[in-house]
Design a protein around this motif. Sequence first.
Motif, short mmCIF file in Angstrom:
data_model
loop_
_atom_site.label_atom_id
_atom_site.label_comp_id
_atom_site.label_asym_id
_atom_site.label_seq_id
_atom_site.Cartn_x
_atom_site.Cartn_y
_atom_site.Cartn_z
N UNK A 22 39.13 13.53 56.12
CA UNK A 22 39.71 12.21 55.52
C UNK A 22 41.00 12.50 55.08
N UNK A 23 41.64 13.43 54.75
CA UNK A 23 43.00 13.64 54.30
C UNK A 23 43.88 13.15 55.50
N UNK A 24 43.54 13.63 56.90
CA UNK A 24 44.35 13.32 58.11
C UNK A 24 44.30 11.76 58.25
N UNK A 34 37.60 17.62 55.24
CA UNK A 34 39.04 17.52 55.10
C UNK A 34 39.69 16.57 56.44
N UNK A 88 46.98 15.71 61.39
CA UNK A 88 47.19 14.47 61.25
C UNK A 88 47.82 13.69 62.58
N UNK A 89 48.46 14.34 63.59
CA UNK A 89 48.90 13.85 64.80
C UNK A 89 47.79 13.30 65.70
N UNK A 143 49.93 25.03 52.46
CA UNK A 143 49.01 25.61 53.62
C UNK A 143 49.76 26.99 54.19
N UNK A 195 54.92 9.68 65.44
CA UNK A 195 56.05 9.47 64.88
C UNK A 195 57.14 10.26 65.88
N UNK A 196 58.44 9.46 65.62
CA UNK A 196 59.48 10.26 66.49
C UNK A 196 59.93 11.42 65.86
N UNK A 243 63.58 13.27 62.88
CA UNK A 243 65.23 12.94 63.22
C UNK A 243 66.22 13.37 62.11
N UNK A 290 52.46 15.99 58.79
CA UNK A 290 52.40 15.29 60.14
C UNK A 290 53.74 15.59 61.19
N UNK A 291 53.50 16.02 62.41
CA UNK A 291 54.36 16.28 63.44
C UNK A 291 55.34 15.15 63.37
N UNK A 292 56.72 15.56 63.45
CA UNK A 292 57.74 14.48 63.29
C UNK A 292 58.25 14.19 61.80
N UNK A 351 42.01 25.21 56.80
CA UNK A 351 43.21 24.42 56.00
C UNK A 351 42.94 24.12 54.71
N UNK A 361 43.81 9.49 55.74
CA UNK A 361 44.55 8.91 54.79
C UNK A 361 46.20 8.72 55.25
N UNK A 362 46.40 10.19 55.74
CA UNK A 362 47.79 10.32 55.86
C UNK A 362 48.42 9.48 56.78
N UNK A 411 48.00 13.90 50.80
CA UNK A 411 46.79 13.76 51.37
C UNK A 411 46.32 15.04 52.19
N UNK A 412 47.22 15.21 53.27
CA UNK A 412 46.98 16.34 54.27
C UNK A 412 47.85 17.77 53.78
N UNK A 413 46.66 18.61 54.12
CA UNK A 413 47.63 19.81 53.86
C UNK A 413 48.57 20.43 54.81
#
Lengths: 249, 524
Positions: free
Chosen positions: B243-245, B241, B322-323, A35, B334-335, A88, A64-66, B166, B247-248, A59-61
């Motif tokens: 749906x991607x978040x 889109x 995703x978050x 992206x 997620x940490x 981490x 994910x944070x972290x 996106x 599935x993630x 999946x996601x473009x």
Amino acid sequence: MLDIILAGVGGQGILSIAYVLDYAALSAGLHFKQAEVHGMAQRGGAVQSHVRLAPGQIWSDLIPAGQVGLVLAVEPLEALRYAHELSPEGWVVSSTAPFVNISSYPDLSGVIGQIAALPRQVMVDAASLAQLAGNKRAENMVMLGAAAFLYPFPPEAALAHIEALFQAKGEKVVALNQRAFGLGQGASSIYREAVEAGLSAEQAIALCAHLHPGEVEPGAAARWAGAMLADPSMPWPTERVPATLAAAP
Amino acid sequence: MKPLILLGDEAVAQAAIDAGIAGAFAYPGTPSTEIFEYVERHKPSDRSIFTQWSSNEKVAYETALGMSYAGKRAIVSMKHVGLNVAMDAFMNSAITGVNGGMVLIVADDPGMHSSQNEQDSRFLADFARIPCLEPSTQQEAYDMTRAGLALSEQVGLPVMVRIVTRLAHSRAAVVPGPRLEQSERPLPTDKQRYTLLPSNARRHWSQLLGRWEQVERGLWAVEGNALALRGEPLGVIATGIAFNYLMENLGDAPEASTLKISCWPPPMDLVRQLFDHCEEILVLEDGYPLLEGGLKGLLNSAPRPVHGRLDGALPRTGELDPAKVRAALGLPARPAAIPAPLPLAGRPPALCPGCPHIDSYNVLNEVMAEAGGGRVLSDIGCYTLGALAPFEAIDTCVDMGASIGMALGASKAGVSPAVAVIGDSTFAHSGLTGLLDAIRAEAAITVVLLDNAIVAMTGQQDTALAGERLIATLTGLGVGPEHIRVVKPLRSRHEENLAIFREELAYQGVSVIIPSRPCIQIRN
């Protein structure tokens, strides 16, 4: 699997880095999504690109944070902008050369110190290495090389697509950019070996400035690091010396 | 076939080429611009595809409609706010219907990365009764554009393909399908079909509503919707889109039942099955809560609790990621290496060094300070960056062409000087009519018409009106030739330009100052 945030300032060639990563991943049989930012932000603003590489479906473009495994930054302040998205175990591979187009740009040594405080980091001076390769504009390819130790494909795959990216501009430009990639790889290994041997981030940056990253032998940077630690007042060579065991103290 | 590496925008364009279009039309606008650009650069040598940057989205839409009327396939692409400009043609094209397949690709911008609002184009598809496909991946963007052109001919309506930033600006490998011949359907002979006199329009509108179920069946037959019934406590509906978040995060919520929706109107039989199976429903939409609101109903009468943007399970505004979806699923974050963003100096976009607008704003700021009042009504383009430091030169930016109409209105409300700042392309897009009205009203306004000979912000597209033709147009509209002042925006001409700006701001009629110097990016 590697999730990468490419960071820099509009005009620094982030999308060229992304191009090489995308095609190298595809040729290595990996899945990828990438992206990027177009439009208003490209006018000298902070820009980033999310690059995701994995053996299976992605999946996601957006990463994910972290979960970011690598922040690859052509500019040090921009490296810090995405630090909170790092996992981490994530790496920051950043240039130390600032791009100052804002009046509020912070003190550079503070920025370097903040990067050094992150768990795993590599810092190289992309501007001087690009100059060494033959053109200041190759900073992006230096940084592409500096993070090559983390890619899920061999460096040859990256070099092949650097050639594809620049071939329309002629052999010299291809060679220059491939050279920049190699210098980034060399400087990165010097930095990592020096930090492993006990140098601080700032000392490792200083060591990189005095060794020629075009000729790197494993163990040489560690020998220099040992000498530095033993004698902090050790005089530096006035020109870059090869990072070989023979040339090490 | 070999996979191609394509942006979502480019996947749409490749699909249109492969599906045998004879034309592509657009006005540039982030994040849609690359659709047209790709078609223009990748025309196959074995066929003729007509492409033109239109003066605005309405003209683009009408041109595509004309090509479809003549029996050929066509696409038209624009950003979400561009569809507002094309709205009249868009609404009525559902009443006329189409002949050759016609797909409208709208690129929405949730989160407003490069836009003045985040409106959700599915509302407009619903409003017009035009079926909408909403891909979630680059491959689906390709497949659904092809399917959309076929569906358009099957149901005799334009089809909207809605993508978001996106997807538009993300690359992935796409496997293209075989390239179709450019089909040709006979020219319509039924004059009433396309002539929306009230008597015809009433009939067509009733007919459209009467066959709507058939249109929906055709839409739902397009591959893309998928129901997976698993656990009963939670069912999650994700559109496009989003749906991607989902599935993630599904690895950490493996019991959730899921429904992927890739069209509007939604496939209600699948929605009902999910409602029958699950105790609570979460709706994920990267846009406005259109489906969520519909399921809740005005009386909050859904048979199961429905969560989403309306009840705070997700933020009410902005783009999903995703978050955010993770939090809505009740999963812990997620940490990360460090807990929060570092406090850093921002690096906003800025006018390029050497940009002609810098010199124009330096002059304008000085004369406005001298005038000690008045307002600068501005417009959409690179020069909107004049709102930021160090210039802070403009007071408004609303929509394409608004500067001139607003300056006219403000001047008649007593604002003096009332200055409009607008670029050459934005003027051609929607400034001409406002200027005509200002001339008829004998308004005391000064239009600063920045002529940089290009559409700069979106990446150097041709402009419809610049240079000599621009001046001829102004004269033709009725601007007094002595009040059309072409200046060279350069620091060395600052004093000279100040004098000209002073004169025209003092003039109690319509004057147009044209700072004329090519965009600094053109040489790149």
